[in-house]
Enzyme design. Structure first.
Site, PDB file in Angstrom:
ATOM      1  N   ASP A  87      -3.529  10.600   0.251  1.00 59.75           N
ATOM      2  CA  ASP A  87      -4.119   9.217   0.853  1.00 59.75           C
ATOM      3  C   ASP A  87      -3.637   9.457   2.241  1.00 59.75           C
ATOM      4  O   ASP A  87      -2.845  10.303   2.584  1.00 59.75           O
ATOM      5  CB  ASP A  87      -3.678   8.061   0.342  1.00 59.75           C
ATOM      6  CG  ASP A  87      -2.428   8.145   0.094  1.00 59.75           C
ATOM      7  OD1 ASP A  87      -1.414   8.956   0.458  1.00 59.75           O
ATOM      8  OD2 ASP A  87      -1.870   7.093  -0.695  1.00 59.75           O
ATOM      9  N   ASN A 140       4.017  -2.497  -7.263  1.00 57.34           N
ATOM     10  CA  ASN A 140       2.898  -3.174  -8.042  1.00 57.34           C
ATOM     11  C   ASN A 140       1.952  -2.380  -8.921  1.00 57.34           C
ATOM     12  O   ASN A 140       0.970  -2.781  -9.509  1.00 57.34           O
ATOM     13  CB  ASN A 140       1.867  -4.076  -7.112  1.00 57.34           C
ATOM     14  CG  ASN A 140       1.271  -3.185  -6.133  1.00 57.34           C
ATOM     15  OD1 ASN A 140       1.300  -2.025  -6.118  1.00 57.34           O
ATOM     16  ND2 ASN A 140       0.273  -3.894  -5.365  1.00 57.34           N
ATOM     17  N   HIS A 149       0.634   0.276  -8.030  1.00 57.92           N
ATOM     18  CA  HIS A 149      -0.482   1.156  -7.408  1.00 57.92           C
ATOM     19  C   HIS A 149       0.175   2.817  -7.527  1.00 57.92           C
ATOM     20  O   HIS A 149       1.220   3.317  -7.303  1.00 57.92           O
ATOM     21  CB  HIS A 149      -0.781   0.855  -6.011  1.00 57.92           C
ATOM     22  CG  HIS A 149       0.134   1.203  -4.995  1.00 57.92           C
ATOM     23  ND1 HIS A 149       0.718   0.125  -4.383  1.00 57.92           N
ATOM     24  CD2 HIS A 149       0.173   2.348  -4.365  1.00 57.92           C
ATOM     25  CE1 HIS A 149       1.559   0.451  -3.397  1.00 57.92           C
ATOM     26  NE2 HIS A 149       1.434   1.947  -3.333  1.00 57.92           N
ATOM     27  N   GLU A 205      -4.852   0.233  -5.578  1.00 58.95           N
ATOM     28  CA  GLU A 205      -4.242  -1.049  -5.889  1.00 58.95           C
ATOM     29  C   GLU A 205      -4.849  -1.729  -6.907  1.00 58.95           C
ATOM     30  O   GLU A 205      -5.587  -1.271  -7.548  1.00 58.95           O
ATOM     31  CB  GLU A 205      -4.459  -1.969  -4.766  1.00 58.95           C
ATOM     32  CG  GLU A 205      -3.940  -1.573  -3.030  1.00 58.95           C
ATOM     33  CD  GLU A 205      -2.442  -1.849  -2.929  1.00 58.95           C
ATOM     34  OE1 GLU A 205      -1.681  -2.220  -4.001  1.00 58.95           O
ATOM     35  OE2 GLU A 205      -1.946  -1.998  -1.642  1.00 58.95           O
TER      36      GLU A 205
HETATM   37  C1  GLP Z   1       2.510   4.272  -0.616  1.00 55.73           C
HETATM   38  C2  GLP Z   1       1.947   5.669  -0.986  1.00 55.73           C
HETATM   39  C3  GLP Z   1       2.188   6.064  -2.467  1.00 55.73           C
HETATM   40  C4  GLP Z   1       3.539   6.259  -2.925  1.00 55.73           C
HETATM   41  C5  GLP Z   1       3.988   4.664  -2.339  1.00 55.73           C
HETATM   42  C6  GLP Z   1       5.409   4.479  -2.674  1.00 55.73           C
HETATM   43  O1  GLP Z   1       2.000   3.334  -0.949  1.00 55.73           O
HETATM   44  N1  GLP Z   1       0.333   5.768  -0.624  1.00 55.73           N
HETATM   45  O2  GLP Z   1       1.467   7.418  -2.865  1.00 55.73           O
HETATM   46  O3  GLP Z   1       3.707   6.347  -4.049  1.00 55.73           O
HETATM   47  O4  GLP Z   1       3.959   4.397  -1.232  1.00 55.73           O
HETATM   48  O5  GLP Z   1       6.392   4.852  -1.920  1.00 55.73           O
HETATM   49  P1  GLP Z   1       7.815   5.188  -1.730  1.00 55.73           P
HETATM   50  O6  GLP Z   1       8.085   6.652  -2.769  1.00 55.73           O
HETATM   51  O7  GLP Z   1       8.288   5.130  -0.541  1.00 55.73           O
HETATM   52  O8  GLP Z   1       8.554   4.047  -2.607  1.00 55.73           O
END
Ligand code: GLP
Length: 232
Positions: free
Chosen positions: A66, A132, A134, A139
């Site tokens: 993404d 949440n 995702h 989402e």
């Molecule tokens: C963002 C990314 C996700 C990732 C999430 C969790 O939303 N788009 O791909 O899994 O963050 O991030 P973190 O690893 O910092 O908890």
């Protein structure tokens, strides 16, 4: 029979070693040509370990999950910047792909990215998870049939992400993301989750229900999943 393993680790360094071993096996077996990458703090120790390893990715094509819409690769908060900093500037890949956050025609960019993915089937996809549930930027409520699309970020995600931005006004509210169906086409998925904040998402994944309200639960329909977590 589907393959679904949960590996409990004591810390992120142990997780990083396990990831390295799995990639090494597939590189040796010549079954890792296309690797799906994720961003987020979860991935930082994993990439650090890969950078320090002797693994050779020069024949591997990478695809990221993404990217924020409106952020140029030079913006420190873009995922393109994150990937350069943590992996691409230090390990050579055959080719790297990430949605273009500066694209003017959003629909065309989604179609371009999905076409690229279809032409390069993912052998392994890394995933983190949001609080949440995702995955990528899919989402809660996103269709399990979704392909690469523009996602509107929820307040929960914006709240978590705000820590990285100096000015709240700068936080993008939309992002390009691989869809759930795009992710599910990967031959193998490795999901990483660390810390108590991810417990509800991991509980949902290990529970009985499969629901679009918890995007992570779709992985129960996937034929080959490895979950690496410190949550017991
Ligand atoms: C963002 C990314 C996700 C990732 C999430 C969790 O939303 N788009 O791909 O899994 O963050 O991030 P973190 O690893 O910092 O908890």
């Amino acid at each position: 029979m589907a393959f679904f393993e949960v590996i409990h680790v004591a810390n992120q360094q142990e997780a990083a070693s396990i990831v390295q071993e799995k990639l090494e096996q597939d590189l040796k077996a010549n079954t890792l040509n296309v690797l799906g990458l994720a961003t987020g703090s979860t991935m930082i120790p994993i990439y650090k370990n890969l950078v320090e390893s002797s693994l050779d990715f020069s024949e591997v094509t990478a695809f990221n999950l993404d990217e924020y819409i409106g952020l140029a690769p030079t913006n420190v908060n873009s995922y393109a910047y994150f990937m350069q900093e943590h992996l691409f500037s230090r390990k050579q890949f055959k080719e790297t792909n990430i949605p273009n956050g500066n694209a003017m025609d959003l629909d065309a960019e989604c179609a371009r990215y999905e076409k690229q993915l279809n032409e390069h089937p993912l052998d392994i996809q890394f995933l983190g998870v949001g609080e949440n549930g995702h995955i990528a930027f899919n989402e809660p409520g996103t269709s399990f049939n979704s392909v690469t699309h523009v996602a509107n970020l929820t307040d929960s995600t914006l709240g978590v992400n705000s820590q990285y931005f100096d000015d709240e006004e700068e936080i993008p509210h939309t992002a390009f993301t691989m869809g759930i169906a795009s992710i599910m086409k990967a031959k193998k998925i490795i999901l990483l989750a660390f810390g108590e904040k991810k417990r509800p998402a991991i509980d949902a994944l290990l529970g009985d229900t499969i629901s679009e309200e918890w995007p992570i639960t779709v992985l129960k329909n996937h034929p080959h999943v490895t979950v690496i977590t410190d949550i017991k």
